[in-house]
Design a protein around this motif. Structure first.
Motif, PDB file in Angstrom:
ATOM      1  N   GLU A 178       0.827  -1.210   0.000  1.00 10.46           N
ATOM      2  CA  GLU A 178       0.000   0.000   0.000  1.00 10.46           C
ATOM      3  C   GLU A 178       0.861   1.259   0.000  1.00 10.46           C
ATOM      4  O   GLU A 178       0.511   2.259  -0.640  1.00 10.46           O
ATOM      5  CB  GLU A 178      -0.942  -0.011   1.205  1.00 10.46           C
ATOM      6  CG  GLU A 178      -2.068  -1.028   1.080  1.00 10.46           C
ATOM      7  CD  GLU A 178      -2.833  -1.222   2.378  1.00 10.46           C
ATOM      8  OE1 GLU A 178      -3.953  -1.778   2.314  1.00 10.46           O
ATOM      9  OE2 GLU A 178      -2.312  -0.852   3.458  1.00 10.46           O
ATOM     10  N   THR A 211       2.067   1.612  -3.546  1.00 12.80           N
ATOM     11  CA  THR A 211       0.957   2.011  -4.410  1.00 12.80           C
ATOM     12  C   THR A 211       0.631   3.484  -4.217  1.00 12.80           C
ATOM     13  O   THR A 211       0.351   4.209  -5.185  1.00 12.80           O
ATOM     14  CB  THR A 211      -0.283   1.148  -4.123  1.00 12.80           C
ATOM     15  OG1 THR A 211       0.031  -0.217  -4.405  1.00 12.80           O
ATOM     16  CG2 THR A 211      -1.459   1.575  -4.983  1.00 12.80           C
ATOM     17  N   ALA A 226       3.273   5.396  -6.004  1.00 13.13           N
ATOM     18  CA  ALA A 226       3.094   5.231  -7.446  1.00 13.13           C
ATOM     19  C   ALA A 226       1.996   6.157  -7.950  1.00 13.13           C
ATOM     20  O   ALA A 226       2.128   6.776  -9.014  1.00 13.13           O
ATOM     21  CB  ALA A 226       2.761   3.776  -7.774  1.00 13.13           C
ATOM     22  N   ASP A 227       0.923   6.274  -7.186  1.00 17.03           N
ATOM     23  CA  ASP A 227      -0.163   7.190  -7.561  1.00 17.03           C
ATOM     24  C   ASP A 227       0.324   8.639  -7.566  1.00 17.03           C
ATOM     25  O   ASP A 227      -0.028   9.422  -8.450  1.00 17.03           O
ATOM     26  CB  ASP A 227      -1.344   7.033  -6.598  1.00 17.03           C
ATOM     27  CG  ASP A 227      -2.091   5.720  -6.783  1.00 17.03           C
ATOM     28  OD1 ASP A 227      -1.917   5.088  -7.840  1.00 17.03           O
ATOM     29  OD2 ASP A 227      -2.833   5.332  -5.858  1.00 17.03           O
ATOM     30  N   GLY A 261       2.277   9.201 -10.658  1.00 17.25           N
ATOM     31  CA  GLY A 261       1.624   8.835 -11.906  1.00 17.25           C
ATOM     32  C   GLY A 261       2.125   7.537 -12.500  1.00 17.25           C
ATOM     33  O   GLY A 261       2.122   7.367 -13.722  1.00 17.25           O
ATOM     34  N   GLN A 262       2.556   6.610 -11.643  1.00 24.99           N
ATOM     35  CA  GLN A 262       3.063   5.317 -12.091  1.00 24.99           C
ATOM     36  C   GLN A 262       2.087   4.215 -11.692  1.00 24.99           C
ATOM     37  O   GLN A 262       1.179   4.423 -10.890  1.00 24.99           O
ATOM     38  CB  GLN A 262       4.436   5.047 -11.486  1.00 24.99           C
ATOM     39  CG  GLN A 262       5.458   6.136 -11.739  1.00 24.99           C
ATOM     40  CD  GLN A 262       5.835   6.273 -13.190  1.00 24.99           C
ATOM     41  OE1 GLN A 262       6.088   5.275 -13.859  1.00 24.99           O
ATOM     42  NE2 GLN A 262       5.866   7.501 -13.688  1.00 24.99           N
ATOM     43  N   ARG A 263       2.293   3.030 -12.223  1.00 27.79           N
ATOM     44  CA  ARG A 263       1.408   1.906 -11.898  1.00 27.79           C
ATOM     45  C   ARG A 263       2.153   0.689 -11.367  1.00 27.79           C
ATOM     46  O   ARG A 263       1.653  -0.008 -10.500  1.00 27.79           O
ATOM     47  CB  ARG A 263       0.595   1.502 -13.141  1.00 27.79           C
ATOM     48  CG  ARG A 263      -0.384   2.578 -13.583  1.00 27.79           C
ATOM     49  CD  ARG A 263      -1.320   2.053 -14.652  1.00 27.79           C
ATOM     50  NE  ARG A 263      -2.311   3.041 -15.028  1.00 27.79           N
ATOM     51  CZ  ARG A 263      -3.315   2.810 -15.865  1.00 27.79           C
ATOM     52  NH1 ARG A 263      -3.440   1.611 -16.415  1.00 27.79           N
ATOM     53  NH2 ARG A 263      -4.165   3.773 -16.162  1.00 27.79           N
ATOM     54  N   ASP A 264       3.328   0.439 -11.910  1.00 23.93           N
ATOM     55  CA  ASP A 264       4.056  -0.782 -11.576  1.00 23.93           C
ATOM     56  C   ASP A 264       4.781  -0.642 -10.243  1.00 23.93           C
ATOM     57  O   ASP A 264       5.643   0.221 -10.087  1.00 23.93           O
ATOM     58  CB  ASP A 264       5.064  -1.098 -12.683  1.00 23.93           C
ATOM     59  CG  ASP A 264       5.945  -2.288 -12.333  1.00 23.93           C
ATOM     60  OD1 ASP A 264       5.451  -3.210 -11.657  1.00 23.93           O
ATOM     61  OD2 ASP A 264       7.129  -2.291 -12.731  1.00 23.93           O
ATOM     62  N   ILE A 265       4.429  -1.486  -9.275  1.00 22.93           N
ATOM     63  CA  ILE A 265       5.179  -1.538  -8.023  1.00 22.93           C
ATOM     64  C   ILE A 265       5.978  -2.839  -7.915  1.00 22.93           C
ATOM     65  O   ILE A 265       6.813  -2.985  -7.026  1.00 22.93           O
ATOM     66  CB  ILE A 265       4.280  -1.393  -6.779  1.00 22.93           C
ATOM     67  CG1 ILE A 265       3.362  -2.609  -6.618  1.00 22.93           C
ATOM     68  CG2 ILE A 265       3.482  -0.092  -6.840  1.00 22.93           C
ATOM     69  CD1 ILE A 265       2.649  -2.659  -5.268  1.00 22.93           C
ATOM     70  N   GLU A 266       5.732  -3.774  -8.818  1.00 20.59           N
ATOM     71  CA  GLU A 266       6.363  -5.085  -8.708  1.00 20.59           C
ATOM     72  C   GLU A 266       7.864  -5.027  -8.948  1.00 20.59           C
ATOM     73  O   GLU A 266       8.629  -5.766  -8.325  1.00 20.59           O
ATOM     74  CB  GLU A 266       5.703  -6.074  -9.677  1.00 20.59           C
ATOM     75  CG  GLU A 266       4.230  -6.331  -9.387  1.00 20.59           C
ATOM     76  CD  GLU A 266       3.993  -6.769  -7.945  1.00 20.59           C
ATOM     77  OE1 GLU A 266       4.770  -7.607  -7.432  1.00 20.59           O
ATOM     78  OE2 GLU A 266       3.028  -6.274  -7.341  1.00 20.59           O
ATOM     79  N   ILE A 269       9.815   3.805  -8.359  1.00 21.43           N
ATOM     80  CA  ILE A 269       8.474   4.067  -8.882  1.00 21.43           C
ATOM     81  C   ILE A 269       8.220   5.555  -9.091  1.00 21.43           C
ATOM     82  O   ILE A 269       7.089   5.952  -9.370  1.00 21.43           O
ATOM     83  CB  ILE A 269       7.381   3.466  -7.968  1.00 21.43           C
ATOM     84  CG1 ILE A 269       7.489   3.992  -6.538  1.00 21.43           C
ATOM     85  CG2 ILE A 269       7.454   1.944  -7.985  1.00 21.43           C
ATOM     86  CD1 ILE A 269       6.372   3.518  -5.643  1.00 21.43           C
TER      87      ILE A 269
END
Length: 205
Positions: free
Chosen positions: A83, A86, A89-90, A93-98, A132
């Motif tokens: 979390e 995430t 990342a928000d 403006g990113q999406r990938d946390i893996e 990220i």
């Protein structure tokens, strides 16, 4: 994007700490900041990251190019590891946390609240945020504090991958990370006033 510094003077409390700095940081390049405790490394990084204005000189970089990791890990204690990533990342403006989770071996901790992590685990999570941000220039202030040998190796690998992808890194550290990097010793650039400061000022510099 190249970061260019021209005749920079950085200050604390309106008093000069470092002056006459001229250097550049190009894509794929790492630069290690060295100098005794209290010599102004943190003040320089905070200034370059835009957290405080320079006293004089120029900092030339594109907008939203720099990501900064300070002494504090900047975590939300009541969010899990995933979390926290995430959330950031928000923000960026990113999406990938893996990729960040894998780079710092955080998968076993994915569902742990950040507030329950050890100091070293928190540090790994804090550093994982750099991956990220999507920003090419990393500013890192003593990033290996609280890290064990294995975690230091993970961090160094993450930096190498970032450089290999065309990123750049400016790192204040006293340890050898095994990186191909130039060294900038800030000691010769200490302002006359700062040279009279004692070790008690270290936390502010």
């Amino acid at each position: 994007m190249t970061l260019t510094i021209r005749d920079l003077c950085v200050a604390r409390g309106g008093l000069p700490v470092l002056e006459g700095l001229n250097f550049s940081l190009a894509p794929g390049q790492a630069l290690i900041l060295r100098g005794p405790n209290g010599s102004g490394k943190t003040t320089l990084l905070r200034t370059l990251a835009g957290l405080q204005p320079p006293l004089s000189g120029e900092i030339i970089a594109g907008e939203d190019q720099i990501a900064y990791a300070a002494h504090s890990d900047g975590l939300k204690a009541m969010l899990t590891v995933a979390e926290n990533l995430t959330f950031w990342a928000d923000v960026f403006g990113q999406r990938d946390i893996e990729t960040a989770i894998d780079a710092f071996s955080l998968d076993p901790l994915r569902d742990r609240l950040a507030g329950t992590l050890s100091a070293g685990q928190k540090r790994r999570l804090g550093l994982a945020r750099m991956l990220i941000t999507g920003r090419p220039i990393w500013m890192l202030d003593e990033p290996t504090v609280s890290l064990d040998v294995d975690a230091v190796a993970l961090f160094a690998s993450a930096v190498r991958a970032h450089l290999g992808a065309g990123g750049a890194a400016l790192i204040a550290t006293h340890i050898d990370l095994g990186l191909e990097a130039e060294v900038l010793d800030v000691t010769p650039f200490r302002a006359a006033h700062d040279a009279r400061l004692g070790a008690s000022d270290e936390a502010f510099l």
